[in-house]
Design an enzyme around this catalytic site. Structure first.
Site, PDB file in Angstrom:
ATOM      1  N   ASN A 107      46.109  45.485  34.878  1.00  0.00           N
ATOM      2  CA  ASN A 107      45.564  45.482  33.524  1.00  0.00           C
ATOM      3  C   ASN A 107      45.482  46.965  33.131  1.00  0.00           C
ATOM      4  O   ASN A 107      44.611  47.689  33.609  1.00  0.00           O
ATOM      5  CB  ASN A 107      44.185  44.806  33.546  1.00  0.00           C
ATOM      6  CG  ASN A 107      43.637  44.582  32.152  1.00  0.00           C
ATOM      7  OD1 ASN A 107      44.068  45.201  31.188  1.00  0.00           O
ATOM      8  ND2 ASN A 107      42.649  43.703  32.054  1.00  0.00           N
ATOM      9  N   CYS A 111      37.522  47.578  29.130  1.00  0.00           N
ATOM     10  CA  CYS A 111      36.550  46.490  29.016  1.00  0.00           C
ATOM     11  C   CYS A 111      35.407  46.541  30.031  1.00  0.00           C
ATOM     12  O   CYS A 111      34.472  47.297  29.880  1.00  0.00           O
ATOM     13  CB  CYS A 111      37.247  45.148  29.031  1.00  0.00           C
ATOM     14  SG  CYS A 111      36.142  43.854  28.432  1.00  0.00           S
ATOM     15  N   GLU A 126      42.171  45.991  24.851  1.00  0.00           N
ATOM     16  CA  GLU A 126      42.730  45.561  26.153  1.00  0.00           C
ATOM     17  C   GLU A 126      43.785  44.472  25.896  1.00  0.00           C
ATOM     18  O   GLU A 126      43.608  43.639  25.003  1.00  0.00           O
ATOM     19  CB  GLU A 126      41.559  44.975  26.954  1.00  0.00           C
ATOM     20  CG  GLU A 126      41.897  44.332  28.271  1.00  0.00           C
ATOM     21  CD  GLU A 126      40.668  43.638  28.901  1.00  0.00           C
ATOM     22  OE1 GLU A 126      39.802  43.111  28.164  1.00  0.00           O
ATOM     23  OE2 GLU A 126      40.571  43.629  30.145  1.00  0.00           O
ATOM     24  N   GLU A 132      41.024  37.374  36.028  1.00  0.00           N
ATOM     25  CA  GLU A 132      41.618  38.709  36.209  1.00  0.00           C
ATOM     26  C   GLU A 132      41.852  39.036  37.678  1.00  0.00           C
ATOM     27  O   GLU A 132      42.806  39.723  38.017  1.00  0.00           O
ATOM     28  CB  GLU A 132      40.728  39.771  35.575  1.00  0.00           C
ATOM     29  CG  GLU A 132      40.747  39.696  34.063  1.00  0.00           C
ATOM     30  CD  GLU A 132      40.161  40.929  33.435  1.00  0.00           C
ATOM     31  OE1 GLU A 132      40.628  42.034  33.731  1.00  0.00           O
ATOM     32  OE2 GLU A 132      39.210  40.776  32.656  1.00  0.00           O
ATOM     33  N   LYS A 145      42.864  49.198  35.063  1.00  0.00           N
ATOM     34  CA  LYS A 145      41.477  48.709  35.122  1.00  0.00           C
ATOM     35  C   LYS A 145      41.002  48.557  36.562  1.00  0.00           C
ATOM     36  O   LYS A 145      41.644  47.878  37.373  1.00  0.00           O
ATOM     37  CB  LYS A 145      41.397  47.370  34.388  1.00  0.00           C
ATOM     38  CG  LYS A 145      39.999  46.793  34.239  1.00  0.00           C
ATOM     39  CD  LYS A 145      40.079  45.540  33.369  1.00  0.00           C
ATOM     40  CE  LYS A 145      38.733  44.918  33.092  1.00  0.00           C
ATOM     41  NZ  LYS A 145      38.867  43.726  32.233  1.00  0.00           N
ATOM     42  N   ASN A 200      38.048  42.808  25.644  1.00  0.00           N
ATOM     43  CA  ASN A 200      38.027  41.387  25.252  1.00  0.00           C
ATOM     44  C   ASN A 200      36.722  40.846  25.801  1.00  0.00           C
ATOM     45  O   ASN A 200      36.634  40.565  27.003  1.00  0.00           O
ATOM     46  CB  ASN A 200      39.152  40.610  25.941  1.00  0.00           C
ATOM     47  CG  ASN A 200      40.516  40.810  25.319  1.00  0.00           C
ATOM     48  OD1 ASN A 200      40.944  40.061  24.452  1.00  0.00           O
ATOM     49  ND2 ASN A 200      41.222  41.820  25.793  1.00  0.00           N
TER      50      ASN A 200
HETATM   51  N1  CDV Z   1      37.869  41.529  29.700  1.00  0.00           N
HETATM   52  C1  CDV Z   1      36.692  41.796  30.302  1.00  0.00           C
HETATM   53  O1  CDV Z   1      36.611  42.621  31.188  1.00  0.00           O
HETATM   54  N2  CDV Z   1      35.617  41.076  29.845  1.00  0.00           N
HETATM   55  C2  CDV Z   1      34.316  41.188  30.430  1.00  0.00           C
HETATM   56  C3  CDV Z   1      33.585  39.869  30.374  1.00  0.00           C
HETATM   57  C4  CDV Z   1      34.232  38.824  31.197  1.00  0.00           C
HETATM   58  C5  CDV Z   1      32.180  40.001  30.851  1.00  0.00           C
HETATM   59  C6  CDV Z   1      33.470  42.253  29.750  1.00  0.00           C
HETATM   60  O2  CDV Z   1      32.872  43.059  30.471  1.00  0.00           O
HETATM   61  O3  CDV Z   1      33.348  42.260  28.528  1.00  0.00           O
END
Ligand code: CDV
Length: 343
Positions: free
Chosen positions: A109, A193, A47, A147, A127, A218
């Site tokens: 994103n 993510c 990401e 975000e 996203k 991330n």
């Molecule tokens: N970048 C993300 O979406 N990170 C989230 C954290 C914040 C919980 C994740 O689901 O890994």
């Protein structure tokens, strides 16, 4: 029917807020070349790969602007064009995440699937599940995840697509074969993510027969204001973060009878923001078949056979035979929890 291909996750280690973008780009190109030299046909990157994970910072509009790629065709963006040109010359497909500012000024994103066979982006995903808060925490020591402030929720849905040129003898549209299930070019779905923690994301793809889910992430090793248990120390929180990461990939790959490839932005950014590694490839039975060893730049490669997806799709998770949609209404009509009344 055996449909084998070699796939990779490109894990990207530390990128600081002040890391030189040109140097970061060269690291990504090195990862691409390493994957190609190991025979990978498709590589998944994290990401927001091209920069540090900036939603952790409170940024002015001017500061924020430099993290975004502008316009509708990322492959022509001056900052990153060389990356896609290299993918083309190596003839390797790529899924890569970035912060997108559209030509109409909307921030997302985003990730794209670049097909080397087609020489262009053939699918884009924005996203949908944006975690964190829309305003910074009052506590100045808390790790922010802004975000909801910096991006709009994705508006493209979960659209699976076929990735051409990866497996031989693909069945084409004009076929006279009545049953095309389990044949043809791989069916791919992308998520980013936090989406991986939501079974809804996976099932939306599962219902399109997905065979390969691609996910860059991330994930902080320690962010007690966001998740985990508040009184955990860093080591315990990190173990828990890895556990949940693995849990969701293994379970959802199993429950949708698909492979998944996940790629981390990992390491310690700015000497204080830790991100987990754990980039991996999981098979349709929920087994992790390849996994990163550390938290630095690393390529994880595996040969997979999409034919293996058939067993689950035709037995335990044959959706057409076993799902009971007449009972699932609240999943798409209700957002939050409504508990039964107290006795
Ligand atoms: N970048 C993300 O979406 N990170 C989230 C954290 C914040 C919980 C994740 O689901 O890994």
């Amino acid at each position: 029917m055996s449909r084998k291909l070699k796939v990779a996750a490109a894990q990207v280690g530390t990128i600081h807020a002040n890391s030189d973008r040109a140097e970061t780009l060269q690291r990504l190109i090195t990862l691409l070349k390493t994957a190609a030299s190991q025979g990978a046909q498709l590589v998944v990157f994290p990401e927001t790969t091209f920069t540090t994970f900036f939603p952790r910072y409170v940024l002015s509009p001017t500061e924020l602007d430099k993290y975004f790629e502008k316009g509708d065709d990322i492959t022509q963006s001056e900052n990153v064009k060389q990356f896609f040109d290299t993918a083309q010359s190596l003839h390797i497909d790529v899924c890569i995440g970035y912060a997108e500012l559209t030509s109409t000024g909307d921030p997302y994103n985003t990730c794209v699937y670049y097909s080397a066979t087609q020489g262009k982006v053939i699918s884009k995903y924005r996203k949908i599940h944006l975690p964190g808060t829309s305003e910074p925490f009052d506590d100045p020591t808390a790790i922010n995840q802004l975000e909801k402030k910096y991006f709009k929720p994705g508006n493209l849905g979960f659209n699976a697509f076929r990735a051409p040129g990866l497996v031989p003898a693909a069945l084409k549209k004009d076929t006279t074969e009545p049953n095309t299930a389990g044949k043809g070019d791989p069916i791919v779905g992308m998520m980013i993510c936090n989406d991986r923690r939501w079974p809804e994301s996976w099932r939306a793809y599962g219902l399109q027969g997905v065979e390969l889910v691609l996910c860059g992430y991330n994930t902080p090793n320690f962010a007690p204001d966001l998740y985990g248990e508040p009184d955990m120390d860093v080591q315990a929180a990190e173990r828990e973060a890895y556990f949940h990461h693995k849990l969701v990939l293994e379970y959802n790959s199993y429950a949708n009878s698909c492979y998944s490839i996940s790629a981390a932005r990992a390491g310690l950014d700015d000497g204080k923001y830790g991100l987990i590694g754990g980039s991996s490839i999981v098979d349709p039975n929920g087994h992790t078949i390849a996994e990163a060893a550390g938290t630095g730049d690393e390529v994880v490669v595996a040969e997979i056979d999409l034919g293996v997806c058939r067993y689950g799709k035709e037995t335990m998770f044959d959706f057409g035979r076993h799902r009971r949609i007449e009972t699932y209404g609240m999943i798409s009509s209700q957002t939050g929890v409504i508990e039964p009344p107290l006795l």
